[in-house]
Write an enzyme that holds these catalytic residues in place. Structure first.
Site: not given
Ligand SMILES: NC(=O)c1ccc[n+]([C@@H]2O[C@H](COP(=O)([O-])OP(=O)(O)OC[C@H]3O[C@@H](n4cnc5c(N)ncnc54)[C@H](O)[C@@H]3O)[C@@H](O)[C@H]2O)c1
Length: 273
Positions: A173, A207
């Site tokens: 990650y 969240d």
């Molecule tokens: N939630 C956190 O704490 C956090 C913190 C920092 C960064 N992020 C980043 O933010 C972004 C959004 O994450 P989130 O928090 O909304 O999580 P989430 O899991 O709710 O949403 C991520 C979405 O991406 C989709 N996805 C995953 N793999 C995929 C693929 N191969 N092709 C197409 N779609 C795909 C999932 O189905 C999901 O709908 C991500 O890149 C995550 O790494 C999240």
């Protein structure tokens, strides 16, 4: 009149979480949306991905704002399929001005043999998927010659690596999210002559269903280091998706017309802690 009136935005990972929030926030500002999401499980991740019902809910929320949306089930690892989805959306909505490479996964501490696969899957989705997204969309924006804005979603893990434990999950990650900064900087050089800006955002814990699910909560409770990756300077355990969406709505608007090549933390002070 919204500040994104007449613009078309592609958002990957748009079925739920931050992606859905960005779709709604940009639609509030007048943008039409091309939504892409895998809507099926990625086994090594160890927690559920979105569903087609989730994607349908995003469509409903954008249409409730009287904006148009073209939604497709597509995996960002499959660049040919992604190209097809983008081209269909561009044809229906009349162009492409904004790209949010938001889709991503994290991983849990799966058994040792699985760690290798997990590392590769995280790199494949979180880094190669971002490369695919920009590679498919930037030529369309260059050809249109009307400028544009691209935002790549990284993480505080893409700036710090704090809480690293040597597992394929944490290491993959952090490596992928650092790699996103490299893509952002390199793409910003390539695209500046075309008035296409490229920036990255770095959320602290948000969240969303990525964190707020049973397997992840259990892993956090058991891990001696995971907690370090989830502790902010300001007294808030997690921010909300809308906090990231507000920052992105500014970044993609003309208010940020000379902002390119930056890595913007939205992190309650995590990075400087
Ligand atoms: N939630 C956190 O704490 C956090 C913190 C920092 C960064 N992020 C980043 O933010 C972004 C959004 O994450 P989130 O928090 O909304 O999580 P989430 O899991 O709710 O949403 C991520 C979405 O991406 C989709 N996805 C995953 N793999 C995929 C693929 N191969 N092709 C197409 N779609 C795909 C999932 O189905 C999901 O709908 C991500 O890149 C995550 O790494 C999240």
């Amino acid at each position: 009149m919204g500040k994104l009136e007449g613009k078309v935005a592609l958002i990957t990972g748009a079925a739920r979480g931050q992606g859905r929030s960005h779709a709604v926030r940009l639609a509030q500002e007048g943008a039409d949306i091309i939504a892409a999401d895998i809507c099926q499980p990625i086994d090594s991740a160890g927690y559920p991905m979105s569903t087609l019902e989730d994607l349908a809910q995003t469509v409903k929320e954008v249409e409730a704002l009287d904006r148009r949306i073209v939604a497709t089930q597509v995996d960002v690892r499959d660049s040919a399929a992604l190209r097809g989805a983008v081209e269909q959306g561009v044809a229906e909505l009349g162009g492409l001005d904004i790209v949010l490479a938001n889709a991503g996964i994290h991983g849990l501490g799966s058994p040792e043999p699985e760690q290798d696969k997990l590392f590769r899957d995280i790199i494949e989705v979180n880094l190669t998927g971002v490369w695919n997204t920009v590679s498919v969309t930037a030529p369309i924006m260059i050809e249109q010659a009307r400028g544009g804005s691209i935002v790549l979603t990284s993480s505080t893990q893409g700036l710090t690596g704090r809480g690293g434990d040597g597992s394929g999950a944490m290491t993959g990650y952090s490596a992928a999210k650092h790699g996103v900064v490299g893509l952002m900087r390199s793409f910003s050089h390539w695209l500046a002559p075309h008035r296409i800006r490229v920036n990255s955002v770095h959320p602290t814990a948000v969240d969303t269903p990525m964190i707020a699910n049973e397997p992840t909560s259990a892993a956090i409770a058991q891990s001696p280091t995971f907690g370090q990756a989830l502790s902010n300077l300001m007294d808030v355990p997690m921010v909300e998706s809308i906090d990231i969406s507000h920052a992105i709505a500014w970044l993609v608007s003309d208010e940020a017309r000379y902002v390119t090549g930056i890595a913007l933390p939205v992190d309650a002070g995590f990075t400087v802690k």
